[in-house]
Design an enzyme around this catalytic site. Structure first.
Site, mmCIF file in Angstrom:
data_model
loop_
_atom_site.group_PDB
_atom_site.id
_atom_site.type_symbol
_atom_site.label_atom_id
_atom_site.label_comp_id
_atom_site.label_asym_id
_atom_site.label_seq_id
_atom_site.Cartn_x
_atom_site.Cartn_y
_atom_site.Cartn_z
ATOM 1 N N CYS A 31 -62.385 -6.059 0.541
ATOM 2 C CA CYS A 31 -62.119 -5.845 1.973
ATOM 3 C C CYS A 31 -63.207 -6.463 2.859
ATOM 4 O O CYS A 31 -64.345 -6.640 2.452
ATOM 5 C CB CYS A 31 -61.975 -4.378 2.323
ATOM 6 S SG CYS A 31 -60.496 -3.603 1.647
ATOM 7 N N GLY A 32 -62.819 -6.772 4.073
ATOM 8 C CA GLY A 32 -63.753 -7.287 5.068
ATOM 9 C C GLY A 32 -63.507 -6.599 6.393
ATOM 10 O O GLY A 32 -62.362 -6.425 6.804
#
Length: 247
Positions: A2-3
Site C-alpha cells: 500500500c501507499g
C-alpha cells in the site's frame, strides 16, 4: 504494501486534485489492486491511497475510508490484533478490515488508540470536529511515513519521491548521507533530502492551523525486573512468542 499520500493547506488549494493524482501515480507500484482519492469539501485537505488488498479484499475496505461522521483515514500496514479490538469496540462494522478498526478505535480513545495497536502501521486521520490531522507511525518504524511542511502547506507520503515534485529547490542532506554511509540508515527524522523528514518510530503528529506538534508515545524499557528468576523470564519469553505467532 500500500501507499498513502496527503496534502493539507490552511486555506483552499485549487490544484489539490492534480497534486494528489501526481503523488498517486508516483506511488502506483505500491498498490496494484485499487486506488482512491478524497478531498475535503473546503478543498484544503486531500488523501490518496494505492491499495494492495490483504485482509478484506472487498470494496467495503476501500480507502480513503470514512466513519460517516466526517473522519477520514488513509492507512498502510496491518493491525495484528484487530479482531480482538473489533470485539471490544462493539459497534456495527461495515467491513472486515483493520482500517475500519483504527477509525473506530480513534473515535473511542482518541490519540491513545495507538497504545492499543499491535502491528505495523503508518496512517493519517482527518478529525472533522477538531479540524486537525492526526498521523502516527508504528513502534519500530516498520512502515514509512515522510513529510514536508512549509508556512502554508503540509505534504506526507509513503516515499520521499512522491513529495519531491513540490520542492522548489532540491538539495541533498549531507548529514543524512553521512548517517547512511556509516549506519545504513538516516538517524532521527532526517532523510536524504533537505526539507523532507520522516516521522520517527513510536511518534505521532498533529497538524492544524496552529502548526505541527510531534510527540513520542512509546519507548523500549531496558530495565530488567530483578525480582524475577531465570525460569520466569524463560516462561514469559515462550508465552510472548506463542502469542505473537498466534496474532
Amino acid at each position: 504494501m500500500c501507499g498513502i499520500a496527503g496534502i493539507y493547506k490552511k486555506d483552499s488549494n485549487p490544484n489539490l486534485s492534480a497534486k494528489l493524482d501526481l503523488m498517486g501515480d508516483i506511488l502506483a507500484h505500491r498498490g496494484p489492486d485499487d486506488n482512491g482519492k478524497w478531498i475535503e469539501e473546503n478543498n484544503k485537505l486531500g488523501f490518496f491511497h494505492q491499495r494492495l488488498s490483504i485482509i478484506d479484499l472487498s470494496k467495503s475496505a476501500k480507502q480513503p475510508m470514512t466513519d460517516q461522521n466526517g473522519n477520514w483515514i488513509v492507512f498502510n500496514g496491518e493491525i495484528y490484533n484487530y479482531k480482538s479490538l473489533k470485539n471490544n469496540l462493539g459497534e456495527n462494522f461495515f467491513s472486515n478490515s483493520d482500517t475500519e478498526v483504527i477509525l473506530r478505535a480513534y473515535k473511542k480513545w482518541g490519540k491513545n488508540c495507538i497504545k492499543h495497536f499491535r502491528g505495523m502501521f503508518a496512517f493519517a486521520i482527518w478529525d472533522e470536529s477538531k479540524q486537525e490531522l492526526f498521523c502516527a507511525r508504528d513502534h519500530f518504524g516498520i512502515k514509512p511515513f515522510y513529510y514536508m511542511q512549509s508556512e502554508n502547506e503540509f505534504y506526507f507520503a509513503s516515499e520521499t519521491k512522491a513529495i519531491l515534485p513540490f520542492i522548489n529547490q532540491l538539495e541533498p542532506n549531507l548529514e543524512a548521507v553521512k548517517d547512511y554511509l556509516t549506519f545504513q540508515l538516516c538517524l532521527g527524522r532526517k532523510t536524504m533530502f533537505k526539507n523532507i523528514f520522516q516521522l520517527e518510530p513510536a511518534h505521532y503528529m498533529v497538524v492544524s492551523n496552529k502548526g505541527v506538534r510531534i510527540e513520542k508515545y512509546w519507548d523500549v524499557n531496558f530495565e530488567p525486573d530483578r525480582s524475577l528468576g531465570e525460569n520466569s523470564y524463560r516462561e514469559e519469553l515462550i508465552e510472548t512468542l506463542k502469542n505473537s505467532i498466534k496474532a
